[in-house]
Design a protein around this motif. Structure first.
Motif, mmCIF file in Angstrom:
data_model
loop_
_atom_site.group_PDB
_atom_site.id
_atom_site.type_symbol
_atom_site.label_atom_id
_atom_site.label_comp_id
_atom_site.label_asym_id
_atom_site.label_seq_id
_atom_site.Cartn_x
_atom_site.Cartn_y
_atom_site.Cartn_z
ATOM 1 N N ILE A 40 0.838 -1.202 0.000
ATOM 2 C CA ILE A 40 0.000 0.000 0.000
ATOM 3 C C ILE A 40 0.870 1.248 0.000
ATOM 4 O O ILE A 40 1.730 1.424 0.875
ATOM 5 N N TYR A 41 0.627 2.136 -0.972
ATOM 6 C CA TYR A 41 1.356 3.401 -1.078
ATOM 7 C C TYR A 41 0.421 4.602 -0.969
ATOM 8 O O TYR A 41 0.838 5.725 -1.197
ATOM 9 N N ALA A 42 -0.848 4.385 -0.628
ATOM 10 C CA ALA A 42 -1.828 5.455 -0.466
ATOM 11 C C ALA A 42 -2.184 5.556 1.014
ATOM 12 O O ALA A 42 -1.992 4.621 1.781
ATOM 13 N N ASP A 43 -2.719 6.723 1.410
ATOM 14 C CA ASP A 43 -3.021 6.956 2.818
ATOM 15 C C ASP A 43 -4.466 6.619 3.193
ATOM 16 O O ASP A 43 -4.731 6.164 4.294
ATOM 17 N N ASP A 44 -5.411 6.885 2.314
ATOM 18 C CA ASP A 44 -6.829 6.762 2.631
ATOM 19 C C ASP A 44 -7.398 5.509 1.969
ATOM 20 O O ASP A 44 -8.063 5.568 0.935
ATOM 21 N N VAL A 45 -7.133 4.330 2.558
ATOM 22 C CA VAL A 45 -7.577 3.062 1.985
ATOM 23 C C VAL A 45 -8.120 2.153 3.082
ATOM 24 O O VAL A 45 -7.850 2.352 4.263
ATOM 25 N N GLN A 46 -8.889 1.169 2.646
ATOM 26 C CA GLN A 46 -9.314 0.072 3.522
ATOM 27 C C GLN A 46 -8.918 -1.214 2.818
ATOM 28 O O GLN A 46 -9.453 -1.534 1.763
ATOM 29 N N CYS A 47 -7.965 -1.926 3.382
ATOM 30 C CA CYS A 47 -7.498 -3.163 2.777
ATOM 31 C C CYS A 47 -7.329 -4.221 3.854
ATOM 32 O O CYS A 47 -6.985 -3.905 4.992
ATOM 33 N N ALA A 48 -7.561 -5.452 3.465
ATOM 34 C CA ALA A 48 -7.391 -6.557 4.409
ATOM 35 C C ALA A 48 -7.029 -7.807 3.624
ATOM 36 O O ALA A 48 -7.377 -7.951 2.457
ATOM 37 N N HIS A 49 -6.325 -8.696 4.285
ATOM 38 C CA HIS A 49 -6.028 -9.991 3.695
ATOM 39 C C HIS A 49 -6.010 -11.044 4.786
ATOM 40 O O HIS A 49 -5.883 -10.737 5.970
ATOM 41 N N GLY A 50 -6.198 -12.274 4.374
ATOM 42 C CA GLY A 50 -6.179 -13.346 5.351
ATOM 43 C C GLY A 50 -6.098 -14.694 4.680
ATOM 44 O O GLY A 50 -6.277 -14.824 3.478
ATOM 45 N N ALA A 51 -5.799 -15.690 5.480
ATOM 46 C CA ALA A 51 -5.716 -17.059 4.987
ATOM 47 C C ALA A 51 -6.044 -17.999 6.136
ATOM 48 O O ALA A 51 -5.686 -17.738 7.282
ATOM 49 N N THR A 52 -6.741 -19.074 5.808
ATOM 50 C CA THR A 52 -7.056 -20.090 6.804
ATOM 51 C C THR A 52 -7.083 -21.455 6.137
ATOM 52 O O THR A 52 -7.493 -21.586 4.983
#
Length: 111
Positions: A40-52
């Motif tokens: 991520i190179y931006a300030d105003d973001v919503q990001c998520a990641h996951g693994a199961t």
């Protein structure tokens, strides 16, 4: 092996990026290598990641078998539920039907 990456560039403000990998472990000694990444190179973001990763839930299997459902059929029902979440998201009806048929054929071969 799954390697996924979300790249959010500096000018991509207000981005909402999500990645989730779920693996169902169906045999002894199987392995899932999962590597979700965020860059991520931006300030105003919503990001998520996951693994199961998980095997079939023994409590659910026991519940079905306690009601007279044979083990192979109970396992197939649980697998169908897992795969069904993915198939429900497919919007193209022809593709969804084809994928469902392939899944059902695979489950019959497993017996």
């Amino acid at each position: 092996m799954f390697q996924g990456k979300i790249l959010v560039r500096q000018n991509a403000q207000k981005t909402d990026g999500r990645m989730m990998m779920r693996a169902l472990m169906l045999s002894e000694g199987c392995e899932a290598d999962l590597k979700p990444e965020l860059e991520i190179y931006a300030d105003d973001v919503q990001c998520a990641h996951g693994a199961t990763c998980a095997a079939l839930e023994e409590d659910y299997l026991f519940y079905l078998m306690a009601r007279g459902i044979p083990k192979a059929e109970a396992e197939a029902m649980l697998i169908e539920g897992f795969v069904g979440e993915v198939l429900d998201a497919v919007e193209n009806d022809v593709l969804k039907n084809d994928l469902t048929a392939v899944t059902n054929q695979w489950l019959r071969v497993r017996d």
